[in-house]
Design an enzyme around this catalytic site. Structure first.
Site, short mmCIF file in Angstrom:
data_model
loop_
_atom_site.label_atom_id
_atom_site.label_comp_id
_atom_site.label_asym_id
_atom_site.label_seq_id
_atom_site.Cartn_x
_atom_site.Cartn_y
_atom_site.Cartn_z
N GLU A 37 0.75 -1.24 -0.19
CA GLU A 37 -0.14 0.25 -0.13
C GLU A 37 0.91 1.15 0.02
O GLU A 37 0.82 2.24 1.15
CB GLU A 37 -1.13 -0.05 1.08
N GLU B 242 -3.93 -10.42 -0.06
CA GLU B 242 -4.60 -10.44 1.54
C GLU B 242 -6.12 -10.81 1.03
O GLU B 242 -6.72 -10.41 0.14
CB GLU B 242 -4.51 -9.07 2.01
C1 GAL Z 1 -4.81 -3.82 4.17
C2 GAL Z 1 -3.54 -3.84 4.73
C3 GAL Z 1 -3.20 -4.63 5.72
C4 GAL Z 1 -4.27 -4.42 7.05
C5 GAL Z 1 -5.50 -4.83 6.31
C6 GAL Z 1 -6.55 -4.39 7.25
O1 GAL Z 1 -5.50 -2.97 3.35
O2 GAL Z 1 -2.80 -4.13 3.51
O3 GAL Z 1 -1.80 -4.14 6.40
O4 GAL Z 1 -4.22 -3.06 7.26
O5 GAL Z 1 -5.75 -4.02 5.24
O6 GAL Z 1 -6.61 -5.00 8.56
#
Ligand code: GAL
Length: 979
Positions: free
Chosen positions: A410, A495
C-alpha cells in the site's frame, strides 16, 4: 537535520547476506544504559564520549521497545500517520532514546577489522563508537552495518546510539500495526578478517532430477567451496557445479544442502536448496516444474509481551504452528522479518513472499487527489526506496524458502517502485516480483489483489476480468494492455479473508477456486495473529489491549486484532477452518462404503502418512501428487491421515487431514399419541409436566426444573465482520432495534390440544418486527413446542457499498440483478429462541457438529459426533467480545448441572446452540474479555437459522447464500427433563 532528509542515512556499509562465519562475533544484546526524552533532541550533549557518566541513567533491555518498558506508550494506527503529513519533517514531539553500552574487546581480536551490525532499530539511529560518529540508519526492519575498525580500541569500548521515534523514514513505514520504537532486534560486533568473505550469493537451480549451483563470492583472493553431501571438496568457487541427481528443496520436502566457503582467513557455511521458480507459458507459477498453491498467511512479527522484539523460540513456534495448521506460505507483511525466521522457513518448509519495509498508505487519504505527494512517485525519495529494496534482497537472497520478492504494501504507484523492481530484475532474475498496487502491471511478474470476492477471483481465473475492473482504478486507460498482461500472470490474493474477531467466513469458496483455475494460486489470509498486547486492568485482571487502550488520541481500535491466532497463539476457530480447507489430502465420501482420498501435495506422495479410524488402520496406496484412490471403510467412521513419523514441525501421529462418512442423525423423539389438555390455575397454565405464566404464556418450569422462556431472538452481539466499516449488517440490525425488542402477548389460548401463545416482537419506535405463534403440546412426559415466526411491518432494504462487488458482472443482467437484490435484502442475525436456565446447569452434551463453533460459512472444521463441554468451555475468547460459540447442526442437547439434572432439547429440523453466562447485550457492550461478568443464570440460544460471518470488517461481507433474510420460519423443539 539528519533525521529529516530524504536520504536513507549515511555511513552505512553495502548490504550483504547474513553469513554463518567462523570469524569472532561479539553479542551486544543485554542491558544498556538508557535515557528517555519525550521530545526530539538534536545534537548530543556529549553522551557519545567514552568518559560520559551514565550512572544516573536507567537500564533498558536490548532488544526491546521502550514503550513496553514504561517510556511513552504504545499506539495503534492503521492508515493514518502518527505525525503531520509534512515530509520529510517530523514534529518536535518526537521521543528520543539515548543508549550506551560498554564492552570489552577480546584480546584475541587484536586489530582485526570489524563491523557493527544492527538488525533493526525503529525508526532511526545515529551511532557513535568511542565518541566517533559512524553514521545514521533508517529503515526500521532492515539490517545495517557500520565499519567500526577505525573507532575500535583495545579493551574498553563505548557504543552510543541515539534513537528517534520518528524520522523521515516514518513516511515510508506507515504499516498497520503498533507504532513502537527502539533497538528491537539484535546488535553485534562482527570481526571481518582481512582476506575474508564479504558476501555470498548462491544460485541453485533444479530441473529433471538434477541440480546446478554457482556461488558468487565477494572476497579478496582465492575462495574454495565444499559441499560435503555432494562429494565436493575444496573446489575453486568460480565454477558452476552440476549434479545429475539432487534432492530438490520444496516447502513440502525442505531438503537443505550445506556449502562451506573458505578463504585462508575465514570460513562460512551457507545452507541452500536446489529449486527453480518459474512462471510458465500459461501464466502459472511453478516451483521445480510443479504448480503450487499458496495456502498462506500474512505475518507481522508479534509477541503479546514484547511487540516486534520476538525471540527465536517464538519464531520457531510460529513456523511450527503454521505447518501444523496446513499453512504452507507466509507473506512477511510488511517488512523483512528477523533473519532467523527465514532460516526456520528454509528448514521446516514454507513458501515465503518476502516483503520490503515500505508502506505510505497515509498518502491515500482524501486530498484534492488521492495519493497526492506520495513518496513512491517523488524522485527525492528514490535513493531511500532503492536502499530499502537492496537491503532486503541482499540480506535474504540465499534462502530457498523465499520464492517471490514483494516491493512493499500500500504505497500507491510510482516510478520509485518501478526502480525497485528494475533493480531486482537485474540483481536476482530467479524470483518473480510482486507488488499489489502496480495497477497497470508495469513492473510486476505476479498479479496480486486484496479482498476481492470469490466472484471476482473466478473472473480473474477465467481471464475474463473486464477492462478497468480494478479496486483502485488509478490511471485513466487502465484496462486493455494491462489486463492483457495480468491475464497472463499468476494471480495471488495478497490479502484475503480478514480474520478479525469471529470469522472469516467463505474460506472454502476461495480455496476451491484454486482447484478450478490454474492461475488462481492461493493467497494470504489477513492475518496470522491478533496483535493484542497483554495488559492488566485496575482490578488485576489480564486482558489483551488494542487501539485506544493506551489513551491514544488517534487510533484504529481493534483492527489490530484480526488474526487467525489469539494473541497467546491459541488457534481461533478461523484457524481451524483454514487448516481444514487447506488439508493436503482430501478425504471424502466415495461410492457407498468407500472414501476417496485425493493427494493435493505438489511434490509428496502419501507414503509419509498413516490412515486410521476408530476401528483400526486403513491401507491406502501411496498415491502420487494429484492422484486419487478409493478405499473401502466401515460406515459412520472418521478417517484421519496422520504423520507416520515425527517431523521437524510435528510429532508422529499429528493429524494432517480427516474426513467423515457422517453418522446419520438420530430421528427426533415423537410424542405419544394421547395429548394432555392445558389447565389454568390462578397464576399458571399447566400442560403435562410444564407450567406457564398465565399472563405472558411463557414457560416457567418443566416438572421440578426451573427454566424460563423462550423469547424470540433476531439479534446477536455484532461480530467485527458484522460491523463492516460501519455500514454492515450490525448497523442495519441496530437501526431496526433488534437488540432491544419489546414483546406483546397478543393472545393465549389454552385448550384440549394444548396451549397457543401469539407474541409480537418489535422495538420502540420501530414499524417492523416479528409475529410468533408458539404451539405447545404434551404427552404428559415430553413437551413439544412448534414455532411459526413471520415478519410484520416494513423492513427497508439494506444498502452497502460492497454490493456491486458481490456479484459477477459477467452474469446476464437479470441474474445479476437477482443477486444484488439478494444482497440488499433485509437481514437478521438469527431466527431462534433464547431461554433462561439456572446457573448450575453448566454442562452441555449434544449430538451434532463440533467440537468447536461453526457458522454457515465457516463450517468445514466441525464433524458430526457426540460432544460435551461446560458452558465456560463453549465460549470463544475473541479479543473484543462478540457473538461466538455457536454449535451447528444439533439434533439434541442436554443442559444439566454436574449431577445430570436439567433438560433435554431435541430439534426438528436440526438447530444451532449457544449458551453463556451473560446476555447478548452484555456481550456486545464489553470491550475486553475482562469486562464480562457472569450473571446468576445461563442464557441458552436454540436457533433455527443463523447469519454467516463473512469477512466484512475489511473485505466482502457474508456471501449471498449464507445471508439470513428477513423471512418466515417454522421449527420445533421437544423438551423433557433429564433423568
Ligand atoms: C490491508 C493492509 C493490511 C491491513 C488490512 C486491514 O489493506 O494491507 O496491512 O491494514 O488491510 O486489517
Amino acid at each position: 537535520m539528519y533525521l529529516e532528509d530524504f536520504s536513507p542515512g549515511y555511513g552505512k556499509l553495502a548490504p550483504r547476506a547474513v553469513l554463518a562465519s567462523d570469524a569472532p562475533r561479539l553479542d551486544l544484546n543485554g542491558d544498556w544504559a538508557f535515557r528517555f526524552s519525550p521530545i526530539g533532541l538534536g545534537e548530543p550533549d556529549g553522551f557519545p564520549c567514552p568518559d560520559f557518566d551514565d550512572e544516573q541513567w536507567d537500564r533498558l533491555a536490548v532488544p526491546s521497545h521502550w514503550q513496553l518498558h514504561g517510556y511513552g506508550k504504545p499506539a495503534y494506527l492503521n492508515i493514518p500517520y502518527p505525525i503531520p503529513i509534512d515530509p520529510p519533517f517530523v514534529p518536535d514531539e518526537n521521543q528520543t532514546g539515548d543508549y550506551r553500552r560498554v564492552f570489552e574487546l577480546p584480546e584475541e581480536w587484536g586489530d582485526t577489522p570489524a563491523v557493527l551490525r544492527f538488525e533493526g532499530v525503529d525508526s532511526c539511529a545515529r551511532v557513535w563508537l568511542n565518541g566517533v560518529e559512524l553514521g545514521v540508519t533508517r529503515g526500521s526492519r532492515l539490517s545495517t552495518e557500520f565499519d567500526a575498525t577505525k573507532a575500535l580500541c583495545p579493551g574498553r569500548n563505548v557504543l552510543a546510539v541515539r534513537v528517534h521515534q520518528y524520522s523521515s523514514g516514518t513516511y515510508l513505514e506507515d504499516q498497520d500495526t503498533w507504532r513502537l520504537s527502539g533497538i528491537f532486534r539484535d546488535v553485534a560486533l562482527l570481526a571481518r578478517p582481512v582476506g575474508g568473505i564479504q558476501d555470498v550469493f548462491v544460485h541453485a537451480d533444479y530441473s529433471d532430477g538434477g541440480g546446478r549451483v554457482r556461488f558468487d563470492v565477494a572476497a579478496d583472493g582465492p575462495v574454495e567451496v565444499g559441499i560435503p553431501l555432494l562429494g565436493v571438496e575444496a573446489a575453486a568457487a568460480t565454477q558452476t557445479f552440476v549434479f545429475d541427481r539432487v534432492r530438490p528443496w520444496s516447502a513440502e520436502d525442505p531438503f537443505l544442502y550445506e556449502a562451506v566457503i573458505a578463504t585462508p582467513s575465514e570460513r562460512v557455511r551457507v545452507r541452500f536448496g536446489f529449486r527453480t521458480v518459474e512462471i510458465n507459458g500459461d501464466g502459472v507459477l511453478t516451483v521445480n516444474g510443479r504448480r503450487i498453491v499458496l495456502r498462506g498467511v500474512n505475518r507481522h512479527e508479534f509477541d503479546p509481551d514484547h511487540g516486534r522484539a520476538v525471540s527465536l523460540e517464538l519464531m520457531r513456534r510460529d513456523v511450527e504452528l503454521m505447518k501444523q495448521h496446513n499453512v504452507n506460505a507466509v507473506r512477511t507483511s510488511h517488512y523483512p522479518p528477523h533473519p532467523a525466521f527465514l532460516d526456520i522457513c528454509d528448514e521446516l518448509g514454507l513458501w515465503v513472499v518476502l516483503e520490503c519495509d515500505l508502506e505510505t498508505h497515509g498518502f491515500e487519504q482524501p486530498r484534492p487527489e488521492l495519493w497526492t505527494g506520495n513518496p513512491s512517485d517523488d524522485p527525492r525519495w528514490r535513493a531511500a526506496y532503492l536502499d530499502r529494496i537492496q537491503r532486503t534482497v541482499e540480506r535474504d537472497k540465499n534462502h530457498p524458502s523465499v520464492i517471490i520478492w514483494s516491493l512493499g504494501n500500500e504505497a500507491g504507484d510510482g516510478d520509485n517502485l518501478k526502480a525497485m523492481a528494475d533493480w531486482i530484475h537485474e540483481r536476482d532474475p530467479s524470483r518473480p516480483v510482486h507488488y499489489e498496487a502496480d495497477r497497470l502491471a508495469r513492473y510486476v511478474d505476479v498479479y496480486g489483489e486484496m479482498y476481492r470476492t470469490p466472484a471476482v477471483v473466478r473472473r480473474i481465473g477465467q481471464g475474463a476480468l473486464r477492462p478497468g475492473e480494478l479496486f483502485y482504478p488509478l490511471t485513466e486507460g487502465a484496462g486493455d494492455p494491462a489486463d492483457d498482461r495480468r491475464n497472463r500472470m499468476p494471480f495471488i490474493l495478497t490479502e484475503f479473508a480478514h480474520a478479525m474477531g469471529n470469522g472469516p467466513g467463505g474460506l472454502a469458496e476461495y480455496m476451491r477456486l484454486c482447484e478450478e483455475f490454474p492461475r488462481v494460486q492461493g493467497g494470504f489470509v489477513w492475518e496470522w495473529i491478533d496483535q493484542g498486547l497483554r495488559t492488566t486492568d485496575a482490578q488485576g485482571s489480564e486482558y489483551f489491549a488494542y487501539g485506544g487502550d493506551f489513551g491514544e488520541e488517534l487510533h484504529d481500535a481493534n483492527y489490530i486484532c484480526d488474526g487467525l491466532m489469539f494473541p497467546d497463539r491459541t488457534p481461533s476457530p478461523g484457524m481451524l477452518e483454514y487448516q481444514k480447507v487447506n488439508e493436503p489430502v482430501v478425504i471424502e465420501p466415495g461410492r457407498p462404503g468407500h472414501v476417496t482420498i485425493r493427494n493435493r501435495y505438489a511434490f509428496l506422495d502419501l507414503s509419509h502418512l498413516r490412515f486410521t479410524h476408530s476401528q483400526g488402520e486403513l491401507a491406502v496406496p501411496p498415491a502420487g501428487p494429484g492422484e486419487r484412490v478409493e478405499v473401502p471403510v466401515p460406515d459412520g467412521v472418521t478417517i484421519q491421515a496422520e504423520l507416520a513419523e515425527s517431523t521437524a514441525w510435528a510429532p508422529k501421529g499429528h493429524v494432517v487431514a480427516w474426513g467423515q462418512l457422517p453418522p446419520a442423525a438420530p430421528a427426533p423423539a415423537v410424542l405419544a399419541e394421547a395429548r394432555r389438555a392445558a389447565r389454568q390455575s390462578a397464576e399458571h397454565v399447566h400442560l403435562g409436566p410444564a407450567r406457564f405464566d398465565r399472563r405472558t404464556g411463557s414457560l416457567v418450569g418443566l416438572g421440578d426444573r426451573p427454566l424460563h422462556g423462550p423469547r424470540l431472538a433476531l439479534w446477536r452481539a455484532p461480530t467485527d465482520n458484522d460491523r463492516s466499516w460501519g455500514q454492515g449488517d450490525a448497523e442495519y440490525w441496530k437501526a431496526r432495534g433488534l437488540d432491544r425488542l419489546l414483546h406483546r402477548t397478543v393472545s393465549i389460548e389454552a385448550g384440549d390440544a394444548g396451549l397457543t401463545v401469539v407474541v409480537r416482537s418489535s422495538a420502540a419506535n420501530s414499524g417492523c418486527g416479528y409475529l410468533s405463534t408458539y404451539r405447545w403440546d404434551s404427552d404428559g412426559e415430553r413437551l413439544r413446542l412448534r414455532v411459526h415466526a413471520e415478519p410484520v411491518g416494513y423492513w427497508p432494504e439494506r444498502r452497502f457499498s460492497f454490493d456491486e462487488e458481490m456479484v459477477d458482472h459477467n452474469l446476464p443482467e437479470e441474474e445479476r440483478e437477482e443477486l444484488l437484490r439478494r444482497h440488499r435484502a433485509p437481514s437478521l442475525a438469527r431466527i431462534g429462541l433464547v431461554w433462561h436456565l439456572p446457573e448450575e446447569w453448566s454442562r452441555v452434551r449434544w449430538f451434532g457438529a463440533g467440537p468447536g463453533e461453526a457458522y454457515p460459512d465457516s463450517r468445514q472444521a466441525a464433524r458430526i459426533d457426540h460432544f460435551h463441554a461446560t458452558v465456560d468451555e463453549l465460549q470463544t475468547p475473541y479479543v473484543r467480545p462478540q457473538d461466538n460459540g455457536t454449535r451447528a447442526d444439533v439434533r439434541w442437547a442436554e443442559i444439566t448441572d454436574p449431577a445430570g439434572t436439567g433438560i433435554r432439547i431435541e430439534g426438528e429440523p436440526l438447530f444451532s446452540l449457544a449458551a453463556r453466562r451473560w446476555s447478548d447485550r452484555q456481550l456486545a457492550a464489553a470491550r475486553h474479555q475482562s469486562d464480562l461478568v457472569p450473571e446468576p443464570l445461563i442464557y441458552l440460544h436454540t436457533d433455527h437459522v443463523v447469519h454467516g460471518v463473512g469477512s466484512g470488517a475489511v473485505g466482502p461481507g457474508v456471501l449471498p447464500r449464507y445471508r439470513l433474510d428477513v423471512r418466515a420460519a417454522d421449527f420445533a423443539f421437544i423438551l423433557s427433563a433429564t433423568s
